[in-house]
Design a protein around this motif. Structure first.
Motif, mmCIF file in Angstrom:
data_model
loop_
_atom_site.group_PDB
_atom_site.id
_atom_site.type_symbol
_atom_site.label_atom_id
_atom_site.label_comp_id
_atom_site.label_asym_id
_atom_site.label_seq_id
_atom_site.Cartn_x
_atom_site.Cartn_y
_atom_site.Cartn_z
ATOM 1 N N MET A 1 15.595 16.264 -80.243
ATOM 2 C CA MET A 1 15.280 15.308 -81.317
ATOM 3 C C MET A 1 15.511 15.928 -82.678
ATOM 4 O O MET A 1 15.392 17.145 -82.838
ATOM 5 C CB MET A 1 13.801 14.904 -81.220
ATOM 6 C CG MET A 1 13.515 14.017 -80.051
ATOM 7 S SD MET A 1 11.744 13.890 -79.754
ATOM 8 C CE MET A 1 11.428 15.373 -78.839
ATOM 9 N N GLU A 2 15.779 15.048 -83.638
ATOM 10 C CA GLU A 2 15.882 15.503 -85.028
ATOM 11 C C GLU A 2 14.485 15.846 -85.531
ATOM 12 O O GLU A 2 13.502 15.179 -85.179
ATOM 13 C CB GLU A 2 16.446 14.382 -85.889
ATOM 14 C CG GLU A 2 17.921 14.574 -86.173
ATOM 15 C CD GLU A 2 18.397 13.553 -87.176
ATOM 16 O OE1 GLU A 2 18.125 13.732 -88.379
ATOM 17 O OE2 GLU A 2 19.026 12.579 -86.731
ATOM 18 N N SER B 1 13.634 25.174 -91.035
ATOM 19 C CA SER B 1 15.041 25.534 -91.269
ATOM 20 C C SER B 1 15.934 24.972 -90.169
ATOM 21 O O SER B 1 17.147 25.030 -90.264
ATOM 22 C CB SER B 1 15.201 27.058 -91.331
ATOM 23 O OG SER B 1 15.058 27.618 -90.027
ATOM 24 N N ARG B 2 15.319 24.442 -89.115
ATOM 25 C CA ARG B 2 16.100 23.939 -87.989
ATOM 26 C C ARG B 2 16.165 22.412 -88.024
ATOM 27 O O ARG B 2 15.157 21.750 -88.250
ATOM 28 C CB ARG B 2 15.480 24.421 -86.666
ATOM 29 C CG ARG B 2 15.198 25.930 -86.671
ATOM 30 C CD ARG B 2 15.011 26.486 -85.304
ATOM 31 N NE ARG B 2 13.722 26.245 -84.678
ATOM 32 C CZ ARG B 2 12.742 27.156 -84.613
ATOM 33 N NH1 ARG B 2 12.894 28.349 -85.150
ATOM 34 N NH2 ARG B 2 11.624 26.865 -84.000
ATOM 35 N N LYS B 3 17.363 21.886 -87.775
ATOM 36 C CA LYS B 3 17.543 20.443 -87.869
ATOM 37 C C LYS B 3 16.935 19.695 -86.696
ATOM 38 O O LYS B 3 16.603 18.528 -86.801
ATOM 39 C CB LYS B 3 19.044 20.113 -87.906
ATOM 40 C CG LYS B 3 19.658 20.196 -89.275
ATOM 41 C CD LYS B 3 21.043 19.581 -89.230
ATOM 42 C CE LYS B 3 21.789 19.831 -90.524
ATOM 43 N NZ LYS B 3 23.221 19.547 -90.375
ATOM 44 N N ALA C 1 18.953 18.019 -68.440
ATOM 45 C CA ALA C 1 19.869 17.364 -69.380
ATOM 46 C C ALA C 1 19.381 17.493 -70.821
ATOM 47 O O ALA C 1 20.161 17.342 -71.763
ATOM 48 C CB ALA C 1 20.038 15.891 -69.019
ATOM 49 N N ASN C 2 18.063 17.753 -70.996
ATOM 50 C CA ASN C 2 17.491 17.859 -72.346
ATOM 51 C C ASN C 2 17.433 19.299 -72.827
ATOM 52 O O ASN C 2 16.754 19.596 -73.801
ATOM 53 C CB ASN C 2 16.079 17.263 -72.354
ATOM 54 C CG ASN C 2 16.087 15.802 -71.975
ATOM 55 O OD1 ASN C 2 17.011 15.085 -72.339
ATOM 56 N ND2 ASN C 2 15.090 15.361 -71.231
ATOM 57 N N MET C 3 18.115 20.196 -72.142
ATOM 58 C CA MET C 3 18.082 21.607 -72.519
ATOM 59 C C MET C 3 19.364 21.917 -73.297
ATOM 60 O O MET C 3 20.339 22.430 -72.762
ATOM 61 C CB MET C 3 17.971 22.476 -71.258
ATOM 62 C CG MET C 3 17.748 23.938 -71.573
ATOM 63 S SD MET C 3 17.339 24.844 -70.099
ATOM 64 C CE MET C 3 17.563 26.505 -70.695
ATOM 65 N N ARG C 4 19.314 21.561 -74.567
ATOM 66 C CA ARG C 4 20.514 21.686 -75.402
ATOM 67 C C ARG C 4 20.269 22.692 -76.511
ATOM 68 O O ARG C 4 19.158 23.159 -76.712
ATOM 69 C CB ARG C 4 20.840 20.330 -76.042
ATOM 70 C CG ARG C 4 20.897 19.209 -75.039
ATOM 71 C CD ARG C 4 21.040 17.884 -75.756
ATOM 72 N NE ARG C 4 20.672 16.785 -74.868
ATOM 73 C CZ ARG C 4 20.489 15.539 -75.283
ATOM 74 N NH1 ARG C 4 20.621 15.232 -76.565
ATOM 75 N NH2 ARG C 4 20.162 14.594 -74.431
ATOM 76 N N PHE C 5 21.296 22.993 -77.270
ATOM 77 C CA PHE C 5 21.143 23.814 -78.473
ATOM 78 C C PHE C 5 22.308 23.554 -79.404
ATOM 79 O O PHE C 5 23.253 22.834 -79.052
ATOM 80 C CB PHE C 5 21.017 25.302 -78.124
ATOM 81 C CG PHE C 5 22.181 25.910 -77.363
ATOM 82 C CD1 PHE C 5 22.321 25.699 -76.001
ATOM 83 C CD2 PHE C 5 23.116 26.697 -78.006
ATOM 84 C CE1 PHE C 5 23.376 26.271 -75.289
ATOM 85 C CE2 PHE C 5 24.171 27.280 -77.305
ATOM 86 C CZ PHE C 5 24.298 27.058 -75.949
ATOM 87 N N ARG C 6 22.199 24.078 -80.602
ATOM 88 C CA ARG C 6 23.292 23.976 -81.588
ATOM 89 C C ARG C 6 23.797 25.372 -81.876
ATOM 90 O O ARG C 6 23.017 26.327 -81.901
ATOM 91 C CB ARG C 6 22.791 23.388 -82.907
ATOM 92 C CG ARG C 6 22.458 21.916 -82.864
ATOM 93 C CD ARG C 6 21.790 21.505 -84.166
ATOM 94 N NE ARG C 6 22.690 21.636 -85.309
ATOM 95 C CZ ARG C 6 22.305 22.028 -86.528
ATOM 96 N NH1 ARG C 6 21.060 22.369 -86.751
ATOM 97 N NH2 ARG C 6 23.173 22.088 -87.511
ATOM 98 N N VAL C 7 25.099 25.481 -82.108
ATOM 99 C CA VAL C 7 25.673 26.754 -82.547
ATOM 100 C C VAL C 7 26.261 26.513 -83.929
ATOM 101 O O VAL C 7 27.096 25.629 -84.114
ATOM 102 C CB VAL C 7 26.816 27.219 -81.618
ATOM 103 C CG1 VAL C 7 27.225 28.635 -81.977
ATOM 104 C CG2 VAL C 7 26.415 27.122 -80.168
ATOM 105 N N ILE C 8 25.772 27.274 -84.903
ATOM 106 C CA ILE C 8 26.279 27.124 -86.263
ATOM 107 C C ILE C 8 27.079 28.384 -86.585
ATOM 108 O O ILE C 8 26.523 29.477 -86.644
ATOM 109 C CB ILE C 8 25.145 26.894 -87.273
ATOM 110 C CG1 ILE C 8 24.422 25.573 -86.939
ATOM 111 C CG2 ILE C 8 25.682 26.794 -88.706
ATOM 112 C CD1 ILE C 8 23.120 25.716 -86.318
ATOM 113 N N VAL C 9 28.390 28.209 -86.745
ATOM 114 C CA VAL C 9 29.255 29.340 -87.089
ATOM 115 C C VAL C 9 29.471 29.314 -88.604
ATOM 116 O O VAL C 9 30.015 28.359 -89.152
ATOM 117 C CB VAL C 9 30.598 29.269 -86.330
ATOM 118 C CG1 VAL C 9 31.506 30.409 -86.748
ATOM 119 C CG2 VAL C 9 30.356 29.295 -84.820
#
Ligand code: CUA
Length: 349
Positions: free
Chosen positions: A305-306, A296-298, A228-236
């Motif tokens: 986590m932030e 550079s990563r939030k 459940a903690n294996m997430r990511f962000r996609v920035i378009v």
């Protein structure tokens, strides 16, 4: 001839309050959706697609939904009619029996086979279209699913990053999915995916993002305790912003000369951190995320986590406490060492 059963006086029916309550709840839910204005455009929503892949799968979803709604109505109305028409009445004969009726059996077998064909043809077309081999002009991104974080490599730019996928709007991107450990599933709800990342073989996804934005991604295949903690962000990005991001990632890291940050650099380079992480010019480990442009990563740790000094300090003190099962070992860092490391990492723009 079959005789109808002898009739007996029936007890008076009582009003069914439980059924009335259930109906009331359903009606109230319907009211709240329409009156409040249901917001379908939520981060994990798949019904407001932002890419061609998302739109194609959404069209199939809607096709199947409308057909099944139609079938539901036909079946329920038919059922209600039969229940009413052939209800038990005093003195009524048993209705004509149709069990084993050849025309009916053949009819509904063919009808449902045709309906399944209506679903299958566009579904198979979209499956093939979205896993085509990459076009020569497509942006290639190598996606590695690892317990429990994501690595993204852009071979044409020689960039490696973690947990943040950057894409230019309007350009077709091809993802080559691979991994070293167990099966994961690459999923960006608003853009598409949910395609398995199988160790040591390459699966493809090809899609074109159509709307700039910041979208969440999530592993969608159970892969261990921190699945459940294996997430990511996609920035378009707009194309110009994407180019800026590429240039910044290709540049060497800019580190702070601040005393605390320099103390953090010393701790990093003299500990076992260097065995697992790359920071250009400092270390060349490949097991954990590349930290060259960490600041550079939030977010970090599988986008869990932030990237704040407090979170980073807590993470290096005891990774397993923040993310159960984390493969990063507990190096016995003190709170002070954690703060120094956080200052160093957060200076790596
Ligand atoms: Cu990776 Cu679930």
């Amino acid at each position: 001839m079959i005789q109808p059963p002898a009739t007996t006086p029936r007890p008076r029916r009582r009003f069914d309050w439980s059924l009335a309550c259930l109906l009331g709840a359903v009606l109230m839910l319907a009211c709240s959706c329409s009156a409040v204005g249901w917001n379908w455009d939520t981060p994990m929503s798949t019904v407001m697609p932002k890419s061609d892949f998302g739109k194609m799968t959404h069209e199939i979803f809607m096709l199947i939904s409308w057909w099944t709604l139609g079938i539901f109505i036909v079946v329920e109305v038919g059922l209600a009619y039969v229940c009413w028409r052939f209800r038990d009445r005093a003195g009524a004969p048993i209705p004509k029996q149709v069990h084993g009726h050849t025309v009916l059996e053949v009819g509904w077998t063919i009808a449902f086979a045709v309906i399944l064909l209506v679903f299958a043809i566009p579904t198979i077309r979209v499956i093939f279209k979205t896993q085509e081999a990459p076009a020569a002009t497509a942006l290639r991104v190598e996606v590695f699913g690892k317990q429990w974080w994501w690595e993204f490599r852009y071979p044409q730019f020689k960039i490696t990053t973690a947990n943040e996928l950057h894409l230019p709007v309007g350009q077709t991107a091809t993802f080559l999915l691979n991994g070293p450990d167990v099966i994961h599933s690459f999923w960006m709800p608003q853009l598409g995916g949910k395609r398995d990342v199988v160790p040591h073989r390459i699966n493809h996804i090809t899609l074109t993002p159509e709307v700039p934005g910041d979208y969440p991604g999530q592993c969608a295949e159970y892969c261990g305790v921190s699945h459940a903690n294996m997430r990511f962000r996609v920035i378009v990005h707009e194309p110009a912003d994407f180019e800026k991001w590429v240039k910044a990632q290709q540049a060497p890291p800019v580190e702070s000369t601040d005393a605390l940050a320099q103390q953090g650099k010393t701790i990093f380079s003299q500990s076992t951190c260097v065995g697992c992480h790359t920071i250009t010019g400092v270390s060349a480990g490949h097991i954990g995320p590349d930290l060259t442009h960490f600041a550079s990563r939030k977010r970090f740790a599988g986008s869990l986590m932030e990237s704040t000094p407090d979170n980073i300090a807590k993470w290096v003190e005891n990774p397993d406490h923040m993310k159960p099962g984390a493969l990063m070992p507990n190096l016995g860092m003190t709170g002070e060492q954690g703060k120094a490391l956080a200052a160093y990492l957060l200076s790596l723009k």
